[in-house]
Design a protein around this motif. Structure first.
Motif, PDB file in Angstrom:
ATOM      1  N   LEU A 195       0.818  -1.216   0.000  1.00 36.63           N
ATOM      2  CA  LEU A 195       0.000   0.000   0.000  1.00 36.63           C
ATOM      3  C   LEU A 195       0.850   1.264   0.000  1.00 36.63           C
ATOM      4  CD1 LEU A 195      -2.747  -1.055   2.602  1.00 36.63           C
ATOM      5  CD2 LEU A 195      -2.931  -1.003   0.105  1.00 36.63           C
ATOM      6  N   GLN A 196       2.141   1.113   0.313  1.00 35.26           N
ATOM      7  CA  GLN A 196       3.069   2.255   0.319  1.00 35.26           C
ATOM      8  C   GLN A 196       2.547   3.391   1.195  1.00 35.26           C
ATOM      9  OE1 GLN A 196       6.373   2.620  -1.513  1.00 35.26           O
ATOM     10  NE2 GLN A 196       5.927   0.505  -0.933  1.00 35.26           N
ATOM     11  N   ALA A 197       2.122   3.030   2.403  1.00 34.37           N
ATOM     12  CA  ALA A 197       1.610   4.017   3.344  1.00 34.37           C
ATOM     13  C   ALA A 197       2.069   3.655   4.749  1.00 34.37           C
ATOM     14  CB  ALA A 197       0.094   4.083   3.285  1.00 34.37           C
ATOM     15  N   TYR A 198       2.245   4.674   5.584  1.00 35.05           N
ATOM     16  CA  TYR A 198       2.619   4.449   6.979  1.00 35.05           C
ATOM     17  C   TYR A 198       1.726   5.304   7.874  1.00 35.05           C
ATOM     18  CZ  TYR A 198       5.125   8.870   6.350  1.00 35.05           C
ATOM     19  OH  TYR A 198       5.446  10.178   6.086  1.00 35.05           O
ATOM     20  N   PRO A 199       1.457   4.828   9.115  1.00 34.65           N
ATOM     21  CA  PRO A 199       0.541   5.547  10.003  1.00 34.65           C
ATOM     22  C   PRO A 199       1.240   6.554  10.918  1.00 34.65           C
ATOM     23  CG  PRO A 199       1.029   3.409  10.933  1.00 34.65           C
ATOM     24  CD  PRO A 199       1.798   3.496   9.638  1.00 34.65           C
ATOM     25  N   MET A 200       0.633   7.714  11.066  1.00 34.73           N
ATOM     26  CA  MET A 200       1.018   8.682  12.088  1.00 34.73           C
ATOM     27  C   MET A 200      -0.035   8.573  13.182  1.00 34.73           C
ATOM     28  SD  MET A 200       3.768  10.163  10.910  1.00 34.73           S
ATOM     29  CE  MET A 200       3.904  11.695  11.822  1.00 34.73           C
ATOM     30  N   ILE A 201       0.372   8.076  14.354  1.00 26.11           N
ATOM     31  CA  ILE A 201      -0.578   7.735  15.413  1.00 26.11           C
ATOM     32  C   ILE A 201      -0.431   8.719  16.575  1.00 26.11           C
ATOM     33  CG2 ILE A 201      -1.452   5.868  16.872  1.00 26.11           C
ATOM     34  CD1 ILE A 201       0.251   3.934  15.155  1.00 26.11           C
ATOM     35  N   SER A 202      -1.555   9.108  17.139  1.00 25.79           N
ATOM     36  CA  SER A 202      -1.550   9.933  18.344  1.00 25.79           C
ATOM     37  C   SER A 202      -2.719   9.505  19.220  1.00 25.79           C
ATOM     38  CB  SER A 202      -1.677  11.428  17.998  1.00 25.79           C
ATOM     39  OG  SER A 202      -2.909  11.679  17.327  1.00 25.79           O
ATOM     40  N   GLY A 203      -2.606   9.745  20.519  1.00 28.97           N
ATOM     41  CA  GLY A 203      -3.707   9.364  21.387  1.00 28.97           C
ATOM     42  C   GLY A 203      -3.266   9.086  22.805  1.00 28.97           C
ATOM     43  N   HIS A 204      -4.204   8.559  23.602  1.00 27.96           N
ATOM     44  CA  HIS A 204      -3.952   8.219  24.995  1.00 27.96           C
ATOM     45  C   HIS A 204      -4.759   6.968  25.324  1.00 27.96           C
ATOM     46  CE1 HIS A 204      -7.878  10.042  25.746  1.00 27.96           C
ATOM     47  NE2 HIS A 204      -7.467  11.089  25.060  1.00 27.96           N
ATOM     48  N   LYS A 205      -4.910   6.666  26.608  1.00 25.82           N
ATOM     49  CA  LYS A 205      -5.484   5.384  26.999  1.00 25.82           C
ATOM     50  C   LYS A 205      -6.968   5.223  26.677  1.00 25.82           C
ATOM     51  CE  LYS A 205      -6.187   6.909  31.790  1.00 25.82           C
ATOM     52  NZ  LYS A 205      -5.887   6.593  33.208  1.00 25.82           N
ATOM     53  N   HIS A 206      -7.659   6.302  26.292  1.00 25.71           N
ATOM     54  CA  HIS A 206      -9.082   6.194  25.987  1.00 25.71           C
ATOM     55  C   HIS A 206      -9.414   6.407  24.506  1.00 25.71           C
ATOM     56  CE1 HIS A 206      -9.970   5.827  30.171  1.00 25.71           C
ATOM     57  NE2 HIS A 206      -9.508   7.041  30.463  1.00 25.71           N
ATOM     58  N   ARG A 207      -8.629   7.199  23.818  1.00 28.98           N
ATOM     59  CA  ARG A 207      -8.937   7.540  22.428  1.00 28.98           C
ATOM     60  C   ARG A 207      -7.651   7.708  21.629  1.00 28.98           C
ATOM     61  NH1 ARG A 207     -13.422   9.723  19.976  1.00 28.98           N
ATOM     62  NH2 ARG A 207     -14.452   9.894  22.021  1.00 28.98           N
ATOM     63  N   TYR A 208      -7.700   7.390  20.366  1.00 27.66           N
ATOM     64  CA  TYR A 208      -6.536   7.541  19.504  1.00 27.66           C
ATOM     65  C   TYR A 208      -6.994   7.848  18.078  1.00 27.66           C
ATOM     66  CZ  TYR A 208      -7.657   2.921  17.704  1.00 27.66           C
ATOM     67  OH  TYR A 208      -8.310   1.863  17.123  1.00 27.66           O
ATOM     68  N   SER A 209      -6.083   8.383  17.304  1.00 28.51           N
ATOM     69  CA  SER A 209      -6.379   8.668  15.894  1.00 28.51           C
ATOM     70  C   SER A 209      -5.181   8.268  15.042  1.00 28.51           C
ATOM     71  CB  SER A 209      -6.705  10.154  15.700  1.00 28.51           C
ATOM     72  OG  SER A 209      -5.604  10.958  16.053  1.00 28.51           O
ATOM     73  N   VAL A 210      -5.472   7.920  13.805  1.00 26.67           N
ATOM     74  CA  VAL A 210      -4.430   7.467  12.880  1.00 26.67           C
ATOM     75  C   VAL A 210      -4.586   8.221  11.567  1.00 26.67           C
ATOM     76  CG1 VAL A 210      -3.366   5.486  11.737  1.00 26.67           C
ATOM     77  CG2 VAL A 210      -4.591   5.156  13.906  1.00 26.67           C
TER      78      VAL A 210
END
Length: 243
Positions: A206-221
């Motif tokens: 897919l030639q894609a990589y994730p940028m992940i952010s968040g904490h113990k209850h919610r996260y986004s990619v």
């Protein structure tokens, strides 16, 4: 599949950093290449520094004790391999006992004049040149057998922590809850409970990589296009694991 791990708590962030340093040390400890020497010492000193700043033993002991309680409940299951579970529980109990006395062992690094002098220079860019560290240059000129004996001896002080952390993270990954998700227009947001970290597995085609952010209850990619700088990827299907 390429696996991307992201910690959801400060404790798990510390765990994964220790694991990364342990891996770097074990890959370079035999000093098979000239570059392994610098990699080994840099990782060792970062490990010592991280140990001084964090209370990983305390957190790990608590988590291992919780794991023991959980495993005790497994014994009541008819499908359980009771012998394997009991053997694992004995191993965990022994690791907990060893972790309780580990702090006294780490005093060695503060008392070693050789390692203390090296540590101060290794955190300076280019600080491990021969003219800065003649003692290190002398050590580097010794036989490979002597140097390997030293590197293994120094890492032995962390062996218990390495074993305990590896076992705990292995158990958490093995117990991980998997699901398949889709990031529409390269974006995904989710909620999570009772997880230390998440693992996103992505097909390299897919030639894609994730940028992940968040904490113990919610996260986004946010998936980024690997072939175009600062460009977000299109719809991406990926495997998600809560650990």
């Amino acid at each position: 599949m390429i696996a991307f791990e992201y910690p959801l708590t400060e404790k798990s962030r510390s765990y994964l950093r220790f694991e990364c340093l342990f891996l770097q040390i074990k890959q370079s400890i035999s000093l098979d290449n000239d570059s392994d020497t610098v990699t080994y010492f840099k990782s060792l000193f970062e490990l010592i520094e991280l140990s001084d700043r964090s209370d990983i033993r305390h957190d790990l002991i608590k988590d291992l004790r919780s794991l023991l309680e959980e495993m005790q409940s497994w014994l009541s299951s008819e499908q359980a391999d009771t012998e394997a579970i009991k053997a694992l529980m004995i191993e965990i109990s022994e690791l907990i006992s060893a972790l309780l006395v580990m702090s006294k062992q780490l005093k060695f690094f503060k008392d070693s004049r050789f390692l203390t002098s090296l540590k101060q220079r290794f955190f300076i860019p280019g600080g491990c040149c021969n003219f800065d560290l003649p003692q290190f240059h002398f050590w580097s000129s010794q036989s490979i057998e002597l140097k390997r004996k030293d590197t293994k001896q120094w890492f032995e002080y962390f062996t218990v922590l390495d074993r305990a952390l590896s076992l705990f993270l292995k158990m958490r990954r093995h117990q991980g809850i998997k699901s398949t998700q889709q990031a529409k227009n390269g974006f995904f947001q989710g909620e999570v409970e009772h997880a230390l970290f998440i693992i996103l597995s992505v097909d390299p085609a897919l030639q894609a990589y994730p940028m992940i952010s968040g904490h113990k209850h919610r996260y986004s990619v946010r998936f980024m296009n690997a072939n175009a700088e600062n460009s977000q990827a299109e719809n991406i299907e990926f495997e998600q694991t809560f650990c």
